[in-house]
Design a protein around this motif. Sequence first.
Motif, PDB file in Angstrom:
ATOM      1  N   ILE A 222       0.836  -1.205   0.000  1.00  0.00           N
ATOM      2  CA  ILE A 222       0.000   0.000   0.000  1.00  0.00           C
ATOM      3  C   ILE A 222       0.864   1.245   0.000  1.00  0.00           C
ATOM      4  CG2 ILE A 222      -1.850  -1.147   1.311  1.00  0.00           C
ATOM      5  CD1 ILE A 222      -0.911   0.869   3.647  1.00  0.00           C
ATOM      6  N   ARG A 223       0.204   2.360  -0.270  1.00  0.00           N
ATOM      7  CA  ARG A 223       0.796   3.677  -0.066  1.00  0.00           C
ATOM      8  C   ARG A 223       0.033   4.315   1.089  1.00  0.00           C
ATOM      9  NH1 ARG A 223       1.852   2.072  -4.601  1.00  0.00           N
ATOM     10  NH2 ARG A 223      -0.160   2.172  -5.611  1.00  0.00           N
ATOM     11  N   MET A 224       0.773   4.662   2.148  1.00  0.00           N
ATOM     12  CA  MET A 224       0.154   5.226   3.345  1.00  0.00           C
ATOM     13  C   MET A 224       0.219   6.747   3.274  1.00  0.00           C
ATOM     14  SD  MET A 224       1.026   4.582   7.354  1.00  0.00           S
ATOM     15  CE  MET A 224       0.246   2.984   7.424  1.00  0.00           C
ATOM     16  N   ASN A 225      -0.937   7.368   3.424  1.00  0.00           N
ATOM     17  CA  ASN A 225      -1.043   8.816   3.430  1.00  0.00           C
ATOM     18  C   ASN A 225      -0.729   9.336   4.831  1.00  0.00           C
ATOM     19  OD1 ASN A 225      -1.915  11.338   2.117  1.00  0.00           O
ATOM     20  ND2 ASN A 225      -3.558  11.278   3.625  1.00  0.00           N
ATOM     21  N   TYR A 226      -0.018  10.465   4.886  1.00  0.00           N
ATOM     22  CA  TYR A 226       0.284  11.050   6.187  1.00  0.00           C
ATOM     23  C   TYR A 226       0.549  12.545   6.046  1.00  0.00           C
ATOM     24  CZ  TYR A 226       5.272  11.104   4.944  1.00  0.00           C
ATOM     25  OH  TYR A 226       6.476  11.347   4.327  1.00  0.00           O
ATOM     26  N   ALA A 227       0.468  13.217   7.173  1.00  0.00           N
ATOM     27  CA  ALA A 227       0.832  14.631   7.277  1.00  0.00           C
ATOM     28  C   ALA A 227       1.802  14.744   8.441  1.00  0.00           C
ATOM     29  CB  ALA A 227      -0.401  15.489   7.523  1.00  0.00           C
ATOM     30  N   THR A 228       2.687  15.720   8.353  1.00  0.00           N
ATOM     31  CA  THR A 228       3.667  15.894   9.425  1.00  0.00           C
ATOM     32  C   THR A 228       3.875  17.372   9.708  1.00  0.00           C
ATOM     33  OG1 THR A 228       5.871  15.231  10.182  1.00  0.00           O
ATOM     34  CG2 THR A 228       5.672  15.837   7.873  1.00  0.00           C
ATOM     35  N   THR A 229       4.241  17.655  10.941  1.00  0.00           N
ATOM     36  CA  THR A 229       4.596  19.002  11.355  1.00  0.00           C
ATOM     37  C   THR A 229       5.535  18.897  12.546  1.00  0.00           C
ATOM     38  OG1 THR A 229       3.731  21.200  11.929  1.00  0.00           O
ATOM     39  CG2 THR A 229       2.604  19.304  12.908  1.00  0.00           C
ATOM     40  N   GLY A 230       6.260  19.963  12.819  1.00  0.00           N
ATOM     41  CA  GLY A 230       7.213  19.968  13.925  1.00  0.00           C
ATOM     42  C   GLY A 230       8.640  19.852  13.419  1.00  0.00           C
ATOM     43  N   GLU A 231       9.577  20.173  14.280  1.00  0.00           N
ATOM     44  CA  GLU A 231      10.995  20.177  13.920  1.00  0.00           C
ATOM     45  C   GLU A 231      11.581  18.777  13.953  1.00  0.00           C
ATOM     46  OE1 GLU A 231      12.450  22.945  12.847  1.00  0.00           O
ATOM     47  OE2 GLU A 231      10.529  23.975  13.139  1.00  0.00           O
ATOM     48  N   ARG A 232      12.469  18.490  13.016  1.00  0.00           N
ATOM     49  CA  ARG A 232      13.082  17.166  12.892  1.00  0.00           C
ATOM     50  C   ARG A 232      13.870  16.750  14.128  1.00  0.00           C
ATOM     51  NH1 ARG A 232      13.511  15.660   6.918  1.00  0.00           N
ATOM     52  NH2 ARG A 232      13.863  13.635   7.800  1.00  0.00           N
ATOM     53  N   GLU A 233      14.442  17.701  14.845  1.00  0.00           N
ATOM     54  CA  GLU A 233      15.266  17.348  16.003  1.00  0.00           C
ATOM     55  C   GLU A 233      14.446  16.994  17.252  1.00  0.00           C
ATOM     56  OE1 GLU A 233      14.834  21.672  15.411  1.00  0.00           O
ATOM     57  OE2 GLU A 233      15.907  20.225  14.216  1.00  0.00           O
ATOM     58  N   LEU A 234      13.136  17.215  17.191  1.00  0.00           N
ATOM     59  CA  LEU A 234      12.272  16.853  18.317  1.00  0.00           C
ATOM     60  C   LEU A 234      11.926  15.369  18.257  1.00  0.00           C
ATOM     61  CD1 LEU A 234       9.851  19.934  18.258  1.00  0.00           C
ATOM     62  CD2 LEU A 234      11.698  19.473  19.881  1.00  0.00           C
ATOM     63  N   PRO A 235      11.530  14.785  19.388  1.00  0.00           N
ATOM     64  CA  PRO A 235      11.116  13.371  19.375  1.00  0.00           C
ATOM     65  C   PRO A 235       9.917  13.169  18.445  1.00  0.00           C
ATOM     66  CG  PRO A 235      11.307  14.177  21.637  1.00  0.00           C
ATOM     67  CD  PRO A 235      11.453  15.366  20.736  1.00  0.00           C
ATOM     68  N   ALA A 236       9.877  12.028  17.778  1.00  0.00           N
ATOM     69  CA  ALA A 236       8.767  11.713  16.870  1.00  0.00           C
ATOM     70  C   ALA A 236       7.548  11.251  17.660  1.00  0.00           C
ATOM     71  CB  ALA A 236       9.192  10.639  15.886  1.00  0.00           C
ATOM     72  N   LEU A 237       6.380  11.636  17.184  1.00  0.00           N
ATOM     73  CA  LEU A 237       5.106  11.208  17.763  1.00  0.00           C
ATOM     74  C   LEU A 237       4.225  10.740  16.615  1.00  0.00           C
ATOM     75  CD1 LEU A 237       3.128  11.011  20.193  1.00  0.00           C
ATOM     76  CD2 LEU A 237       2.424  13.348  19.635  1.00  0.00           C
TER      77      LEU A 237
END
Length: 99
Positions: free
Chosen positions: A28-43
């Motif tokens: 599949i191709r999973m759709n997503y959106a992202t925001t926030g700085e790369r150096e912060l922990p991922a959520l």
Amino acid sequence: MTTLEARDRAGIFIPHAFPEQLADLGEIRMNYATTGERELPALLLIPAQTESWWGYEQAMPLLAEHFQVYAIDLRGQGQSTQTPGRYTLDNMGNDLVRF
């Protein structure tokens, strides 16, 4: 197996506050959106069944103060690939691992 991609249903989607992207996970191709700085922990924000990442749209700016936020559409939801008969917990869990 017949799949249905977002481009096959493009006329039903509206723009949102964050740009959407597709991650190719193989089946599949999973759709997503992202925001926030790369150096912060991922959520990773995982919507409930039959929901899309759009349910998190208003919370994402607040979370982005402390995290790099990824909000996804599981398979068959939002603009992710629809796969007939492939909606098991194992398949969705494997999608998350690949993402």
